[in-house]
Design a protein around this motif. Structure first.
Motif, short mmCIF file in Angstrom:
data_model
loop_
_atom_site.label_atom_id
_atom_site.label_comp_id
_atom_site.label_asym_id
_atom_site.label_seq_id
_atom_site.Cartn_x
_atom_site.Cartn_y
_atom_site.Cartn_z
N VAL A 123 34.41 35.01 29.86
CA VAL A 123 33.85 35.20 31.20
C VAL A 123 33.35 33.90 31.80
O VAL A 123 33.08 33.85 33.01
N CYS A 124 33.18 32.88 30.97
CA CYS A 124 32.74 31.60 31.48
C CYS A 124 33.22 30.51 30.52
O CYS A 124 33.80 30.79 29.47
N ARG A 125 32.94 29.31 30.89
CA ARG A 125 33.34 28.17 30.08
C ARG A 125 32.48 28.08 28.83
O ARG A 125 31.27 28.29 28.90
N SER A 169 34.00 42.43 29.14
CA SER A 169 34.35 41.11 29.67
C SER A 169 35.23 41.23 30.90
O SER A 169 35.01 40.55 31.92
N ARG A 170 36.22 42.09 30.83
CA ARG A 170 37.11 42.25 31.99
C ARG A 170 36.36 42.86 33.18
O ARG A 170 36.63 42.50 34.34
N GLU A 216 34.04 41.94 38.46
CA GLU A 216 32.85 42.04 39.31
C GLU A 216 32.12 40.70 39.32
O GLU A 216 30.92 40.62 39.16
N GLY A 217 32.86 39.63 39.52
CA GLY A 217 32.30 38.29 39.41
C GLY A 217 31.25 37.98 40.44
O GLY A 217 30.41 37.10 40.26
N PRO A 224 27.38 34.54 33.87
CA PRO A 224 28.27 35.62 33.41
C PRO A 224 28.10 35.96 31.94
O PRO A 224 28.17 37.13 31.56
N LEU A 225 27.86 34.94 31.10
CA LEU A 225 27.68 35.21 29.68
C LEU A 225 26.38 35.98 29.44
O LEU A 225 26.33 36.89 28.60
#
Length: 897
Positions: free
Chosen positions: A453-455, A293-294, A299-300, A326-327
């Motif tokens: 990583v996301c909402r 996750s980090r 690396e977004g 991201p998920l």
């Protein structure tokens, strides 16, 4: 004369004693003598012999006197020497006695000194051992700091053995022993952590770091030399020297694990370490989630990769929204990480089992691959619970018959988690769907510490389903081949939560599209949701297009669910077709004005059944294959239709209120027809879209077919309405009264006014419909229009005024209209024949019927005779004769009207 000196007889040879033998002989002689004389003789004989022996002895003594003298002298000397030696011996004995006494005293002193030296030796040895024990803690720490756990284990083991055996009586070392035991436990924890790192974080370098050539070579050699069957010989070379010889680039997963297991074996903690490793599996997997996750958060800006399946097709990416990207990347990366960890865990089990066998320990406590995959499924359920906002869910506890979870932040119990017996599934409502909420710090930290990583959003399920399906497919063969708990978790969530969410979203989209101000007015090209249906349709209503996009999107999501509740989701989404059909039935274009003659006819089931029984309808709907369609049958269908509809319309003139002169209204009905057919085709394509992904029941297929039939019904209603409207307009325009002008030229120009208006109306509608309707439906509406024109013209010419001077111009206008519509004008042959009929005399008509047969009905012949009678001023008597002859001619040919 000297005799030779006596010689010593040889050793072992004894000379006989002559004296004894002689004596015995004398005794025997004396005993054998019976008389005294004999005895005296024997005695004299003996004395004689004695004297002889004595003389002999004297002679010998005289002969050897010198020798005897020498012997005696020597004997005397020897005796004297012996006496002297005897004195010396006595002195030596006396001195030896004195020495013995002195040695006894010295022995006691030496014994005392030896005892003192021994005591000092043991004291020095004990001090050395104590120093080694005390220093071992520092040496262990140094070895650990250098990464040499095996050397640290040997050092600590030697120190513990010394403290427990040699120095067991030293009470002053009790604190040191406790420190060593604590250090041993710490070392075991370090080794287990090292094994965890090798399994869950080994061989994974950062994406920005490249492995050196030496490192790649070491990994390759380790893979090539890896032995699937681990034996004692495979582990015997693991020594502190081997560990010290390895550089950082030479270390591999294999060497790290073997060194760690050997260190645990040296510390006699292999069995205990298995339990430690087993209970830490879930926490280590959570750490894997945290690290991945980090990394994704850091690396977004990295785009998600679209990997390909084995068959070469690109995985579906339409379910991945920008928010869920991201998920999707997280779950895909986790799948790769977990598979790599599973491979390393499998190898770890082989090495651990070999180490246990080497140290003669049972492997009953060793964890299995099922333990690992159960933990994987558990943490993935926790992950989905976080990101999909699933509340009050503890699927593992409910399946194992245990109590429910305590609080949201509590850990799952490993006793339930590693339970061997899998209970029966209970299809209860496990989920409560809630709307998406904003992510807050408390939400992120409510269960575990890994960042989101996301909402969190329930819609993210479809972004991760492809990766989860692939992971479940890998897990199920390893856990017995049945449905894994992760798939069961997803299935229950889809059944109880996601299905309802998809259906509600689709219904909301349908309501929004149908309630928009531009509903049933805005037109758009059909969306490319179905390639086959898109090829046949050109324009559809935007509200229906948006509604179907919502249904199709929800159905794609249901397909993506697959075996994990996809059937229930598809059934729930299929339920949204009912409100869509209700909205379409309530469409204003689906209910034309009640005053329209076509609407009234459309409400008549007999007319509808008649039209649908004709060959042209069957050819349009596809009930008749193209190979079996013949022009003759179609022509007969057009003539039959014109005959029946013409007879119904011939009862009275068609007023302007009974037709729809607004071309926009007719165009809207045509668009509605195409839209409903497009929806029907798309709905019928749902099973093919879902096939292969989910199992379709017979009831589901029947429901889809029933839903499509509703839209087919609307399509057929619109198509039949347009079909009837065009034919009714023929009777309306061609049946109008001709306007009379003041002069002949003006009258001739206006004689064909009704035909011109009909041509204008037909061409105007054709212009609108050709851009909307499919060729088959457009052909159904306009094909046969010539036969209907002929029926209208014939009906009009049967009036009192008959075919006046403008009839030829009217037919010419109609021919031009058919040519503009790209239709054959064969249908007007009947009108031409009737026009010729009106120009003939009654006798000519009767003769033609007798020779060629009847070409018209008896009523049409009667009306023609009336017009001819008025035009030629035929008397009533003559007309009766002609009618009687006509009836006879018609009866002769067997014509019935």
């Amino acid at each position: 004369m000297s005799s030779p000196p006596p010689t010593k007889p040889p050793r072992g040879v004894k000379q006989g004693k002559e004296t004894s033998g002689l004596l015995m002989s004398v005794i025997r002689t004396l005993s054998a003598s019976e008389t005294n004389e004999q005895r005296e003789k024997e005695r004299a004989k003996l004395e004689k012999e004695y004297k002889k022996s004595d003389a002999r002895l004297d002679e010998l003594v005289a002969v050897h006197a010198q020798e005897i003298t020498d012997v005696m002298q020597k004997f005397t000397a020897v005796g004297t020497a012996l006496s002297v030696w005897g004195q010396h011996c006595e002195a030596a004995v006396a001195r030896l006695g004195a020495c013995r006494g002195l040695l006894r005293l010295r022995r006691d002193d030496l014994r005392r000194l030896w005892a003192d030296a021994r005591t000092h030796h043991y004291a020095l040895q004990m001090l050395t051992d104590i120093e080694r024990v005390v220093v071992s803690e520092r040496e262990t720490r140094e070895s650990l700091s250098a990464g040499r756990v095996l050397a640290a284990a040997y050092t600590l083991k030697a120190a513990l053995d010394t403290a427990d055996t040699t120095l067991s009586h030293v009470d002053a070392l009790n604190t040191t022993r406790q420190h060593l035991q604590a250090k041993k436990r710490e070392l075991v924890d370090v080794i287990v952590r090292r094994v965890n790192d090798a399994v869950y974080r080994g061989e994974t370098a950062p994406m920005t770091r490249r492995l050196s050539a030496r490192r790649r070579t070491a990994i390759l050699l380790a893979e090539l030399t890896k032995n699937e069957e681990v034996t004692d010989a495979y582990l015997q070379d693991i020594t502190p020297e081997y560990e010290a010889s390895l550089s950082e680039d030479d270390k591999t997963f294999e060497s790290t694990v073997m060194i760690s297991l050997e260190a645990l074996g040296v510390l006699e903690q292999l069995k205990e370490a298995t339990e430690k490793f087993k209970v830490q599996i879930q926490n280590e997997l959570l750490e894997v989630i945290d690290s991945v996750s980090r990394r994704i958060i850091d690396e977004g800006d990295v785009e998600i990769d679209q990997e390909c399946d084995e068959d070469g097709e690109t995985q579906e990416a339409e379910g991945v929204t920008e928010a869920g990207r991201p998920l999707a990347r997280l779950v895909a990366s986790l799948g790769e990480e977990l598979r790599a960890c599973a491979a390393r865990n499998k190898r770890l089990l082989q090495l651990w089992r070999g180490a246990l066998q080497k140290h003669r320990l049972s492997d009953a406590t060793l964890h299995t691959e099922q333990h690992y995959w159960s933990a994987v499924q558990q943490v993935l359920q926790l992950l989905l619970t976080e990101y999909l906002e699933i509340e009050s869910v503890n699927l593992a506890a409910q399946r194992s018959g245990t109590t429910t979870v305590e609080a949201a932040g509590s850990q799952l119990r490993l006793t339930d988690y590693f339970s061997k017996k899998r209970p029966q599934r209970q299809h209860t409502k496990l989920f409560r769907f809630t709307g998406p909420t904003a992510v807050t710090p408390s939400l992120q930290a409510r269960r575990h510490g890994y960042p989101l990583v996301c909402r969190a959003d329930p819609a993210h399920l479809h972004a991760v389903l492809p990766a989860l399906h692939a992971l479940c497919a890998d897990i199920e063969p390893l856990t017995g081949g049945g449905e894994c708990s992760l798939r069961a978790f997803i299935t229950d969530y889809v059944r109880t939560g996601e299905s309802e969410r998809l259906a509600s979203i689709a219904r909301a989209a349908i309501d929004e599209a149908m309630r928009s101000p531009s509903a049933w007015r805005e037109r758009v090209p059909p969306p490319a949701t179905n390639a086959k249906s898109g090829e046949r349709h050109r324009v559809v209503f935007a509200c229906c297009a948006y509604s179907w996009q919502a249904v199709h999107g929800a159905m794609r999501h249901a397909r993506r669910c697959g075996a994990s509740g996809g059937t229930e989701a598809a059934r729930a989404v299929a339920g949204t077709l009912t409100p869509l059909a209700t909205q379409c039935r309530a469409c204003p274009h689906a209910a034309p004005p009640a005053a329209a003659r076509a609407a009234r006819w459309l409400a008549d089931d007999d007319i509808v059944r008649f039209l649908q029984s004709l060959h042209n309808w069957k050819a349009m709907t596809g009930d008749v294959p193209e190979t079996k369609q013949s022009a003759q049958e179609l022509k007969q269908a057009y003539e039959r239709e014109a005959e029946i509809l013409g007879s119904s319309l011939g009862d009275g003139a068609v007023t302007r209120k009974e037709i729809i002169s607004d071309m926009n209204t007719l165009a809207d009905i045509a668009v509605l027809c195409e839209t409903m057919d497009w929806l029907s085709a798309n709905i019928r394509s749902i099973p093919s879209m879902l096939s292969g992904a989910i199992k379709l029941s017979e009831k589901f297929l029947n429901d889809i077919s029933a839903a499509a039939s509703v839209f087919d019904e609307i399509t057929h209603k619109c198509l039949l309405f347009l079909h009837l409207e065009m034919r009714i307009e023929c009777f309306h325009y061609l049946g109008q009264e001709d306007r009379e002008g003041e002069n002949g030229s003006e009258a001739d120009s206006q004689q064909s006014g009704g035909a011109a208006q009909l041509a204008h109306a037909l061409l105007a509608f054709h212009e609108h419909a050709s851009a909307v309707l499919a060729p088959s439906r457009l052909a159904y509406i306009f094909n046969g229009i010539g036969e209907m024109m002929s029926a209208a013209v014939v009906w009009r010419w049967q009036g009192e005024r008959g075919a006046e001077g403008g009839a030829a111009a009217r037919l010419a206008t109609l021919r031009h209209c058919l040519a503009a519509l790209h239709l054959p004008h064969d249908g007007l042959h009947r009108a031409h024949a009737y026009l010729h009929l009106l120009a003939c005399t009654p006798q000519e008509i009767i003769t033609s019927v007798r020779e060629k047969g009847a070409q018209f009905t008896e009523l049409e012949y009667l009306n023609a005779f009336k017009v001819i009678g008025v035009r030629r001023n035929v008397s009533s008597g003559d007309m009766k004769i002609h009618l009687k002859q006509l009836s006879t001619a018609l009866g002769h040919v067997g014509v019935t009207v």
